[in-house]
Motif scaffolding. Structure first.
Motif, mmCIF file in Angstrom:
data_model
loop_
_atom_site.group_PDB
_atom_site.id
_atom_site.type_symbol
_atom_site.label_atom_id
_atom_site.label_comp_id
_atom_site.label_asym_id
_atom_site.label_seq_id
_atom_site.Cartn_x
_atom_site.Cartn_y
_atom_site.Cartn_z
ATOM 1 N N UNK A 11 -16.600 -14.032 -0.728
ATOM 2 C CA UNK A 11 -17.388 -13.777 -1.545
ATOM 3 C C UNK A 11 -18.626 -13.085 -2.257
ATOM 4 N N UNK A 12 -19.434 -11.520 -1.483
ATOM 5 C CA UNK A 12 -20.071 -11.075 -2.541
ATOM 6 C C UNK A 12 -18.745 -10.358 -3.415
ATOM 7 N N UNK A 13 -17.393 -9.985 -3.193
ATOM 8 C CA UNK A 13 -16.896 -9.131 -4.596
ATOM 9 C C UNK A 13 -16.565 -10.481 -5.142
ATOM 10 N N UNK A 14 -16.571 -11.501 -4.769
ATOM 11 C CA UNK A 14 -16.504 -12.340 -6.318
ATOM 12 C C UNK A 14 -17.476 -12.300 -6.741
ATOM 13 N N UNK A 15 -18.706 -12.187 -7.071
ATOM 14 C CA UNK A 15 -20.185 -11.930 -7.616
ATOM 15 C C UNK A 15 -20.394 -10.901 -8.441
ATOM 16 N N UNK A 16 -19.734 -9.520 -8.045
ATOM 17 C CA UNK A 16 -19.571 -8.771 -8.462
ATOM 18 C C UNK A 16 -18.643 -8.676 -9.579
ATOM 19 N N UNK A 17 -17.333 -9.491 -9.222
ATOM 20 C CA UNK A 17 -16.704 -9.425 -9.988
ATOM 21 C C UNK A 17 -16.374 -10.712 -11.543
ATOM 22 N N UNK A 18 -17.418 -11.469 -11.030
ATOM 23 C CA UNK A 18 -17.767 -12.515 -11.854
ATOM 24 C C UNK A 18 -19.132 -12.055 -13.035
ATOM 25 N N UNK A 19 -19.710 -10.812 -12.383
ATOM 26 C CA UNK A 19 -21.574 -11.001 -12.869
ATOM 27 C C UNK A 19 -21.038 -10.681 -14.710
ATOM 28 N N UNK A 20 -21.816 -10.830 -15.019
ATOM 29 C CA UNK A 20 -22.413 -11.112 -15.917
ATOM 30 C C UNK A 20 -23.375 -10.384 -16.419
ATOM 31 N N UNK A 21 -23.496 -9.159 -17.467
ATOM 32 C CA UNK A 21 -24.825 -8.378 -17.427
ATOM 33 C C UNK A 21 -25.759 -9.570 -18.479
ATOM 34 N N UNK A 22 -27.043 -8.924 -17.473
ATOM 35 C CA UNK A 22 -27.874 -9.965 -18.270
ATOM 36 C C UNK A 22 -28.558 -11.512 -17.511
ATOM 37 N N UNK A 23 -27.603 -11.596 -17.155
ATOM 38 C CA UNK A 23 -27.764 -12.772 -16.497
ATOM 39 C C UNK A 23 -27.991 -13.002 -15.177
ATOM 40 N N UNK A 24 -29.384 -14.075 -14.382
ATOM 41 C CA UNK A 24 -29.864 -13.428 -13.039
ATOM 42 C C UNK A 24 -29.316 -14.812 -12.343
ATOM 43 N N UNK A 25 -29.318 -14.687 -11.226
ATOM 44 C CA UNK A 25 -29.652 -15.625 -10.304
ATOM 45 C C UNK A 25 -30.343 -16.760 -9.475
ATOM 46 N N UNK A 26 -30.188 -16.990 -9.217
ATOM 47 C CA UNK A 26 -31.245 -18.192 -8.823
ATOM 48 C C UNK A 26 -30.607 -18.184 -6.939
ATOM 49 N N UNK A 27 -31.373 -18.252 -6.098
ATOM 50 C CA UNK A 27 -31.172 -19.006 -4.794
ATOM 51 C C UNK A 27 -30.727 -18.029 -4.202
ATOM 52 N N UNK A 28 -30.619 -17.625 -2.932
ATOM 53 C CA UNK A 28 -29.954 -16.844 -1.907
ATOM 54 C C UNK A 28 -30.344 -15.403 -2.631
ATOM 55 N N UNK A 29 -30.018 -14.079 -1.277
ATOM 56 C CA UNK A 29 -30.884 -12.953 -1.800
ATOM 57 C C UNK A 29 -29.332 -12.199 -2.470
ATOM 58 N N UNK A 30 -29.430 -10.871 -3.670
ATOM 59 C CA UNK A 30 -29.131 -10.179 -4.012
ATOM 60 C C UNK A 30 -28.135 -8.989 -2.870
ATOM 61 N N UNK A 89 -21.904 -21.568 -12.327
ATOM 62 C CA UNK A 89 -21.369 -21.146 -11.601
ATOM 63 C C UNK A 89 -21.879 -19.934 -10.554
ATOM 64 N N UNK A 90 -22.151 -18.810 -11.633
ATOM 65 C CA UNK A 90 -22.268 -17.943 -11.329
ATOM 66 C C UNK A 90 -23.616 -17.413 -11.380
ATOM 67 N N UNK A 91 -24.454 -18.422 -11.832
ATOM 68 C CA UNK A 91 -25.909 -18.340 -11.515
ATOM 69 C C UNK A 91 -26.475 -18.616 -9.996
ATOM 70 N N UNK A 92 -25.427 -19.526 -10.076
ATOM 71 C CA UNK A 92 -25.658 -20.232 -7.832
ATOM 72 C C UNK A 92 -24.621 -19.793 -7.371
ATOM 73 N N UNK A 93 -23.743 -18.790 -7.597
ATOM 74 C CA UNK A 93 -23.368 -18.285 -6.363
ATOM 75 C C UNK A 93 -23.316 -17.691 -5.223
#
Lengths: 234, 253, 276
Positions: B234-253, B169-173
């Motif tokens: 949704x961006x706030x949610x991404x920031x809150x859930x972010x786990x250090x060292x885990x990348x994401x796919x799709x979408x822009x940072x 979920x964090x990866x594809x958020x």
């Protein structure tokens, strides 16, 4: 069910009768999508470069414009352009007529612009900072670095999202039917109105869906292939 | 409040800027009802499309070839056809084939009304994208993490529940946020089948009051504000859930 | 803001608007027929989904009663005819922008439209508002529509009164075909429409519409009018169209067209013919 068979033949014959006209409409869908993509890409590239400009006076407005056109619904932008753009433009001595389909093209190019801007920004920022630093150490100016080092590398990974955007765009072109452009969807509605038979609904809309699928699916496959090829190995 | 509404009346009389959605009680009521319908339509479609995405991604990962083929067929069909035509096809053509409810006062009702069909279409359209997004998210969970959990004795259910899905979920958020924002914008299509959402009521107002310019601007500002709020959240949610060292796919940072 | 200042500001604005209007009218008294003839083309906004007034045939050509009228106008001016399909919701805006020179698209005469455009008198047709509904529902009075789902067209002027006065739930579609489909499917209990359209629909296919009727008392008899740009209120084109419309009534031409397109004879055309 002899009657049923007769109906089926009748339905096919009716679709066949309207096919050339609706086919011409479909060509207009393609034309609109290609033009809107071209316009949106050029404008979006400029806007995207603006978003990474070193000067805040350039960067902030570019960011705001990008977010605005990314957040506005396509259909609302389309209504806006169709109803509020003038029917002709005068540039010097030239008077350029603006039929509905041109206005629709502009209306669709606006969200494309916003999205291309974001793709360009993301693509460029995804490159390691070291690329900028080493170019600078080789005495490249910022512009030289951008055009000769950064963009050539950034373009490949930008290609799949750009093609995805095209797919979204071609699938947005039937929206023009709501504002009265005579593309495939409009002509299908007109045909349904002229025929005035409800048993035609399912086959006619289905035929239209198949036509779009036949055009979009190969593009989607190609995009997926490129995506895999350009994927950054983790 | 009345003072505020009256100010808009003055604005019209003095400057010709006609915004009946603020000073005319009937127009105001239908405008805000339209806004509410858009919100309901968006919430229902977002929730249903995420559910479809989860179920679809799970089916793609399951062993059954039939389930996989079915899901792939659905994803291709809905991703490669225009949502407006899907909506017309489902509402006007398929809707007519469904059984009907007989009404007490005579006449009959369709099983699903325009609003329900709009939710169905938007969910299926958005869901087709979500399936792919969740699948790539699940695939991007590092194999070493999964192996480590298995070594700790996690069974398949607990592995998914506690390790794979939270990470996926964090990866594809980012990609998911993008798609959900698109879905909210696509809800304007319900206009075509007479669902009284924001665009529909605005069109009614500008047809009655002949104030296309003003109404168009109100509409744009409302949508951009609404969608902007959603993407901000949704961006706030991404920031809150972010786990250090885990990348994401799709979408822009 | 103090009240006095506000009213002063509004008075000032009103004066400015009045001045602008005077200027606009003064400028507008031009020979707009000349302008159309110089262009060589008359652009008419017509309906393309409103059988039999305007609809398309398989070649893509728009045909119908109003199209015949538009063609005659263009022929009389000696220019080419270009038709732009319009909807109820966008036709006035197209006229305002100048994208079309003339509206000939089943438009009813309302005060708001008179303000936004130059309406041509006499009207060429008339119809009131009524509904097309299933006979089995046995509607008799408008009040019975309370809480009923009623199909309509986006932008039609009678949507609001029908909803406001009788509490009908209006479900408005972009075009006639969608509304008809919804009615035939039974999703709507009625389709609120111009009575002329309903009458012609009922006779167009007596088998298909055997179970349907036009049950209410027609209200708000409204004239159907041609309209040109509001700026050309005093223009030669508006005068020309007014004369032409009168001729059409006097000579019985409109009655002949009505018959040609299979529209049930309307009392309005007969009374206009007798009067003129």
């Amino acid at each position: 069910m002899i009657a049923g068979d007769g109906d089926a033949v009748g339905v096919l014959a009716t679709i066949w009768k309207w096919a050339p006209l609706i086919g011409r409409g479909f060509l207009l869908n393609i034309l609109i999508s290609v033009l809107a993509m071209a316009m949106g890409t050029v404008a979006g590239l400029a806007l995207g470069l603006g978003q990474i400009a070193p000067y805040a006076v350039l960067r902030r407005p570019a960011q705001i414009v990008t977010q605005f056109f990314r957040n506005a619904p396509w259909l609302v932008l389309l209504f806006y352009c169709i109803l509020l753009l003038p029917y002709q433009m005068t540039v010097g001595d030239w008077t350029v007529p603006m039929p509905a389909w041109i206005k629709a093209t502009i209306g669709l190019a606006l969200p494309v612009m916003g999205n291309v801007s974001e793709i360009v920004r993301g693509g460029i920022q995804a490159l390691p900072q070291a690329q900028w630093d080493s170019a600078e150490s080789l005495a490249f100016s910022r512009r030289q670095t951008l055009w000769m080092v950064i963009l050539p590398q950034a373009i490949k990974p930008m290609l799949p999202p750009w093609m995805n955007l095209y797919a979204v765009l071609i699938m947005a072109t039937p929206l023009a039917s709501i504002v009265g452009v005579e593309e495939a969807m409009t002509l299908t509605r007109f045909a349904l109105s002229a025929e005035n038979r409800s048993e035609l609904l399912l086959p006619m809309y289905l035929a239209l869906l198949v036509a779009f699928f036949a055009y979009c699916y190969p593009i989607a496959r190609w995009t997926a292939r490129l995506e895999r090829r350009f994927a950054v190995k983790h | 409040m009345t003072g505020v509404w009256d100010w808009f009346l003055w604005l019209y009389e003095a400057h010709g800027i006609n915004l009946p959605v603020f000073y005319d009680s009937y127009d105001r009521q239908r405008f805000f009802a339209g806004l509410l319908t858009t919100l309901e339509l968006s919430v229902c479609s977002v929730v249903a499309s995420v559910a479809i995405g989860l179920v679809g991604a799970w089916a793609l990962g399951s062993g059954s070839v039939v389930a996989r083929r079915l899901v792939q067929g659905y994803v291709h069909a809905f991703r490669n056809t225009p949502p407006l035509i899907q909506l017309s096809f489902l509402y006007f053509a398929v809707g007519n084939l469904l059984p009907r409810l007989e009404m007490a006062g005579g006449g009959s009702r369709p099983l699903l009304d325009g609003f329900a069909w709009a939710v169905v279409t938007l969910s299926l359209f958005g869901g087709a994208f979500n399936v792919e997004i969740f699948r790539s998210g699940i695939e991007a969970v590092p194999a070493s993490t999964v192996e480590a959990a298995e070594a700790l004795g996690f069974n398949r259910w607990r592995l998914h529940r506690h390790v794979v899905l939270p990470l996926a979920l964090r990866i594809c958020l980012p990609a998911l946020s993008n798609n959900l924002v698109n879905l909210v914008k696509t809800s304007t299509l319900a206009y075509a089948i007479g669902v009284p959402e924001l665009l529909y009521v605005s069109a009614q107002v500008w047809a009655d009051a002949m104030n296309v310019r003003e109404m168009m601007n109100v509409l744009l500002v409302t949508y951009v504000g609404m969608v902007g709020l959603l993407s901000f959240g949704l961006r706030r949610l991404e920031a809150a859930l972010r786990v250090p060292g885990l990348g994401t796919v799709g979408g822009q940072p | 803001m103090p009240v006095r200042l506000a009213s002063f500001a509004s008075a000032l604005a009103a004066a400015a608007v009045a001045l602008l209007l005077t200027v606009a009218t003064a400028v507008a008294a031009v020979d707009d027929i000349k302008a159309i003839q110089a262009k060589g083309v008359l652009v008419v906004g017509v309906k393309a989904d409103y059988r039999p007034w305007g609809f398309i045939d398989p070649s893509g050509a728009i045909v119908g009663m109003e199209i015949d009228m538009a063609r005659e106008i263009a022929d009389k001016l000696g220019v080419r005819l270009e038709m732009v399909p319009v909807t109820t919701a966008n036709r006035i805006e197209f006229l305002r922008q100048g994208r079309i020179d003339l509206i000939l698209a089943t438009m009813s005469d309302t005060p708001a439209r008179r303000q936004a455009s130059t309406v041509i008198d006499p009207p060429y047709y008339a119809g009131g508002t009524n509904i097309l509904a299933r006979k089995s529902l046995n509607f008799q009075r408008w009040q019975e529509l309370r809480g009923r789902r009623v199909c309509a067209l986006q932008g039609a002027y009678y949507n609001r009164p029908v909803a406001e006065n009788w509490g009908a739930i209006i479900v408005a579609f972009p075009g006639v075909p969608e509304a008809m489909i919804d009615l035939l499917a039974g999703n709507c209990d009625a389709f609120v429409q111009d009575s002329s359209l309903i009458a012609s629909t009922l006779v167009s296919d007596p088998v298909k519409w055997a179970d349907y009727e036009m049950p209410m008392e027609t209200f708000g008899e409204q004239a159907w009018v041609m309209a040109v740009s509001a700026a050309n209120r005093e223009g030669s084109f508006a005068r020309f169209l007014a004369h032409l419309s009168q001729d059409w009534h006097r000579s019985g031409h409109l009655i002949a067209l009505e018959k040609k397109w299979g529209i049930p004879p309307s009392p309005f055309l007969k009374s206009m013919h007798d009067k003129l």
